[in-house]
Design a protein around this motif. Structure first.
Motif, mmCIF file in Angstrom:
data_model
loop_
_atom_site.group_PDB
_atom_site.id
_atom_site.type_symbol
_atom_site.label_atom_id
_atom_site.label_comp_id
_atom_site.label_asym_id
_atom_site.label_seq_id
_atom_site.Cartn_x
_atom_site.Cartn_y
_atom_site.Cartn_z
ATOM 1 N N SER A 1 0.839 -1.197 0.000
ATOM 2 C CA SER A 1 0.000 0.000 0.000
ATOM 3 C C SER A 1 0.869 1.239 0.000
ATOM 4 C CB SER A 1 -0.912 0.016 1.232
ATOM 5 O OG SER A 1 -1.626 1.226 1.295
ATOM 6 N N ILE A 2 0.790 1.987 -1.049
ATOM 7 C CA ILE A 2 1.615 3.198 -1.145
ATOM 8 C C ILE A 2 1.148 4.233 -0.151
ATOM 9 C CG2 ILE A 2 2.383 5.025 -2.690
ATOM 10 C CD1 ILE A 2 2.090 3.117 -4.974
ATOM 11 N N ILE A 3 -0.158 4.328 0.020
ATOM 12 C CA ILE A 3 -0.687 5.329 0.951
ATOM 13 C C ILE A 3 -0.206 5.037 2.358
ATOM 14 C CG2 ILE A 3 -2.791 6.322 1.910
ATOM 15 C CD1 ILE A 3 -2.314 7.059 -0.966
ATOM 16 N N ASN A 4 -0.252 3.772 2.756
ATOM 17 C CA ASN A 4 0.167 3.424 4.105
ATOM 18 C C ASN A 4 1.675 3.328 4.236
ATOM 19 O OD1 ASN A 4 -2.394 3.264 5.171
ATOM 20 N ND2 ASN A 4 -2.668 1.115 4.579
ATOM 21 N N ASN A 5 2.364 3.218 3.100
ATOM 22 C CA ASN A 5 3.818 3.086 3.174
ATOM 23 C C ASN A 5 4.464 4.451 3.085
ATOM 24 O OD1 ASN A 5 6.325 1.997 3.208
ATOM 25 N ND2 ASN A 5 6.291 1.221 1.133
ATOM 26 N N TRP B 1 -6.072 9.764 -7.773
ATOM 27 C CA TRP B 1 -6.658 9.515 -6.455
ATOM 28 C C TRP B 1 -7.816 8.526 -6.551
ATOM 29 C CZ3 TRP B 1 -11.571 10.816 -4.400
ATOM 30 C CH2 TRP B 1 -11.683 10.612 -3.023
ATOM 31 N N ILE B 2 -8.670 8.693 -7.568
ATOM 32 C CA ILE B 2 -9.792 7.765 -7.758
ATOM 33 C C ILE B 2 -9.275 6.360 -8.035
ATOM 34 C CG2 ILE B 2 -11.730 7.182 -9.271
ATOM 35 C CD1 ILE B 2 -12.171 10.208 -9.640
ATOM 36 N N SER B 3 -8.234 6.267 -8.857
ATOM 37 C CA SER B 3 -7.647 4.957 -9.170
ATOM 38 C C SER B 3 -7.099 4.291 -7.917
ATOM 39 C CB SER B 3 -6.536 5.114 -10.208
ATOM 40 O OG SER B 3 -7.031 5.697 -11.394
ATOM 41 N N PHE B 4 -6.431 5.088 -7.063
ATOM 42 C CA PHE B 4 -5.858 4.545 -5.838
ATOM 43 C C PHE B 4 -6.936 4.053 -4.879
ATOM 44 C CE2 PHE B 4 -1.328 6.488 -5.545
ATOM 45 C CZ PHE B 4 -1.024 5.862 -6.740
ATOM 46 N N THR B 5 -8.010 4.818 -4.748
ATOM 47 C CA THR B 5 -9.051 4.470 -3.778
ATOM 48 C C THR B 5 -9.901 3.300 -4.247
ATOM 49 O OG1 THR B 5 -10.473 6.182 -4.759
ATOM 50 C CG2 THR B 5 -9.213 6.774 -2.786
ATOM 51 N N MET B 6 -10.054 3.140 -5.576
ATOM 52 C CA MET B 6 -10.887 2.057 -6.097
ATOM 53 C C MET B 6 -10.163 0.721 -6.074
ATOM 54 S SD MET B 6 -12.884 3.878 -9.281
ATOM 55 C CE MET B 6 -13.730 2.348 -9.685
ATOM 56 N N PHE C 1 0.984 4.236 -9.605
ATOM 57 C CA PHE C 1 2.067 5.197 -9.395
ATOM 58 C C PHE C 1 3.085 5.132 -10.533
ATOM 59 C CE2 PHE C 1 6.368 5.712 -7.351
ATOM 60 C CZ PHE C 1 6.369 7.099 -7.429
ATOM 61 N N LEU C 2 3.440 3.909 -10.941
ATOM 62 C CA LEU C 2 4.382 3.738 -12.050
ATOM 63 C C LEU C 2 3.784 4.241 -13.363
ATOM 64 C CD1 LEU C 2 5.829 0.200 -11.226
ATOM 65 C CD2 LEU C 2 6.918 2.424 -10.885
ATOM 66 N N LEU C 3 2.491 4.017 -13.568
ATOM 67 C CA LEU C 3 1.827 4.532 -14.775
ATOM 68 C C LEU C 3 1.832 6.055 -14.785
ATOM 69 C CD1 LEU C 3 -1.229 2.107 -15.098
ATOM 70 C CD2 LEU C 3 0.834 2.183 -16.515
ATOM 71 N N TYR C 4 1.657 6.668 -13.594
ATOM 72 C CA TYR C 4 1.713 8.127 -13.486
ATOM 73 C C TYR C 4 3.082 8.641 -13.924
ATOM 74 C CZ TYR C 4 2.722 12.483 -10.977
ATOM 75 O OH TYR C 4 3.153 13.744 -10.632
ATOM 76 N N LEU C 5 4.127 7.951 -13.488
ATOM 77 C CA LEU C 5 5.480 8.364 -13.870
ATOM 78 C C LEU C 5 5.734 8.148 -15.353
ATOM 79 C CD1 LEU C 5 7.686 7.036 -10.921
ATOM 80 C CD2 LEU C 5 6.785 9.331 -11.245
ATOM 81 N N LEU C 6 5.399 6.968 -15.856
ATOM 82 C CA LEU C 6 5.748 6.596 -17.222
ATOM 83 C C LEU C 6 4.887 7.271 -18.283
ATOM 84 C CD1 LEU C 6 6.337 2.755 -16.693
ATOM 85 C CD2 LEU C 6 8.069 4.537 -16.940
ATOM 86 N N LEU C 7 3.609 7.522 -17.965
ATOM 87 C CA LEU C 7 2.691 8.049 -18.972
ATOM 88 C C LEU C 7 2.397 9.536 -18.825
ATOM 89 C CD1 LEU C 7 0.061 5.141 -19.107
ATOM 90 C CD2 LEU C 7 2.092 5.475 -20.528
ATOM 91 N N LEU C 8 2.603 10.082 -17.635
ATOM 92 C CA LEU C 8 2.211 11.474 -17.409
ATOM 93 C C LEU C 8 3.393 12.382 -17.048
ATOM 94 C CD1 LEU C 8 -1.076 10.864 -15.390
ATOM 95 C CD2 LEU C 8 -0.883 11.627 -17.763
ATOM 96 N N LYS C 9 4.189 11.959 -16.091
ATOM 97 C CA LYS C 9 5.242 12.852 -15.604
ATOM 98 C C LYS C 9 6.493 12.802 -16.475
ATOM 99 C CE LYS C 9 8.054 14.031 -11.597
ATOM 100 N NZ LYS C 9 8.431 13.721 -10.199
ATOM 101 N N TRP C 10 7.050 11.623 -16.685
ATOM 102 C CA TRP C 10 8.306 11.519 -17.429
ATOM 103 C C TRP C 10 8.197 11.969 -18.887
ATOM 104 C CZ3 TRP C 10 10.802 6.323 -15.378
ATOM 105 C CH2 TRP C 10 11.207 6.531 -14.053
ATOM 106 N N PRO C 11 7.076 11.722 -19.585
ATOM 107 C CA PRO C 11 6.974 12.279 -20.947
ATOM 108 C C PRO C 11 7.073 13.805 -20.977
ATOM 109 C CG PRO C 11 5.358 10.546 -20.666
ATOM 110 C CD PRO C 11 5.956 10.795 -19.313
ATOM 111 N N VAL C 12 6.484 14.473 -19.987
ATOM 112 C CA VAL C 12 6.580 15.934 -19.921
ATOM 113 C C VAL C 12 8.017 16.348 -19.633
ATOM 114 C CG1 VAL C 12 5.758 18.021 -18.755
ATOM 115 C CG2 VAL C 12 4.186 16.141 -19.187
ATOM 116 N N LEU C 13 8.681 15.622 -18.734
ATOM 117 C CA LEU C 13 10.077 15.926 -18.433
ATOM 118 C C LEU C 13 10.963 15.713 -19.658
ATOM 119 C CD1 LEU C 13 10.534 14.342 -14.867
ATOM 120 C CD2 LEU C 13 10.447 16.773 -15.445
ATOM 121 N N ASP D 1 12.485 10.326 -8.549
ATOM 122 C CA ASP D 1 11.516 9.279 -8.853
ATOM 123 C C ASP D 1 12.165 7.901 -8.833
ATOM 124 O OD1 ASP D 1 9.444 11.075 -9.130
ATOM 125 O OD2 ASP D 1 9.761 11.353 -11.265
ATOM 126 N N ILE D 2 13.383 7.801 -9.357
ATOM 127 C CA ILE D 2 14.083 6.515 -9.360
ATOM 128 C C ILE D 2 14.378 6.069 -7.925
ATOM 129 C CG2 ILE D 2 16.235 5.346 -9.988
ATOM 130 C CD1 ILE D 2 16.285 7.117 -12.510
#
Length: 297
Positions: free
Chosen positions: A2-6, A157-162, A171-183, A230-231
């Motif tokens: 659990s990322i939220i709890n970790n 957030w919706i994805s995490f809660t569901m 979280f990895l999809l957020y990095l690979l598809l949303l954050k890192w492409p912009v970077l 991120d790494i």
């Protein structure tokens, strides 16, 4: 896992303080981060004062974008500092508080990434493009750049809660598809702009050359910092290790001071801005300087 709890919810940006409250390293990072945040806030206040006092400075579209870029940056480091500071002393938080931390940190992080991309694109356009092109109204650019991160944060957030058992995957999809492409796109803009400045053989007498070069390098350095964080963050989630946390601490402190230096250099590394603060009238360019500028255009 659990990322939220970790660690992710309390640390989507970076770990500022270690969990060992009695360690010398923890106290050192606390002092270093606090001083860096204070300097960054003072630098940001000076940026706002420059915009308020000098109409010529604030009417520049590039400076208007810079202000919002730095607002996003101050939001990011401040929110992260407050949350990590609280987690340092109050390790056990209610789950709803952790979700709030998660929303604030993801939003400020992605808003900062988006504004860095917009500002880098503007620098690239001003250095690479020969002819002026039509630009979108500033209010549309601002509205979109502040709202898109809100949409991304809500979706994550919706994805995490569901599906709480797939938090690491999202979280990895957020990095690979949303954050890192912009970077990556941001890095391409910066490399193209740097290449244009270097190949244009601009005279050393040009006031903006050095500040443009340093500013491009600073933004590129920030993109690299985000990627390294991120790494290390992924490694920290999979393998809880003191040394990973230590390196995150170092990168985070560098990032806070990096923010302060970027603002101060943009303001006072620029000869025109220094003249504004000294209340000096700008000198008219000589005929030779005009001829040189026309030749490079």
């Amino acid at each position: 896992m659990s990322i939220i709890n970790n660690q992710y919810c309390s640390d989507p940006g970076a770990v500022i303080f270690g969990k060992n409250e009695n360690s010398t390293v923890s106290v050192s990072t606390l002092i270093g981060s606090s001083v860096g945040l204070l300097i960054s806030i003072i630098a940001f206040i000076m940026l706002i004062m420059t915009a308020v006092l000098f109409k010529e400075w604030r009417e520049s579209r590039k400076n208007q974008l810079l202000i919002q870029f730095m607002i996003a940056r101050i939001f990011y480091i401040t929110v992260r500092y407050i949350i990590d500071f609280r987690n340092h002393f109050y390790a056990h938080e209610a789950r709803c508080v952790l979700y709030l931390d998660f929303i604030c940190l993801v939003y400020t992080e992605y808003a900062l990434i988006c504004w860095m991309f917009i500002f880098s694109m503007k620098l690239n356009d001003s250095l690479v493009k020969v002819f002026n092109t039509s630009e979108s109204p500033l209010w549309k650019v601002s509205l979109g750049t502040w709202l898109i991160p809100a949409f991304v944060t809500a979706l994550l957030w919706i994805s995490f809660t569901m599906q709480t058992d797939r938090e690491l995957l999202f979280f990895l999809l957020y990095l690979l598809l949303l954050k890192w492409p912009v970077l990556c796109a941001n890095a391409i803009f910066l490399i193209t702009a740097l290449n244009a400045v270097i190949r244009s053989n601009i005279s050393k007498s040009e006031n903006n050359v050095k500040i443009v070069l340093v500013m491009l390098i600073l933004i590129f350095g920030f993109s690299l910092q985000q990627t390294l964080i991120d790494i290390y963050k992924i490694v920290h989630l999979l393998i809880i290790d003191y040394y990973v946390t230590f390196y995150l601490n170092i990168i985070n402190i560098i990032m806070i001071y990096h923010c302060a230096f970027s603002i101060l250099f943009w303001l006072f590394g620029n000869a025109k801005t220094r003249k504004l603060w000294r209340r000096e009238k700008p000198k008219l360019p000589t005929s030779s300087e005009l001829n040189f500028r026309m030749s490079i255009q």
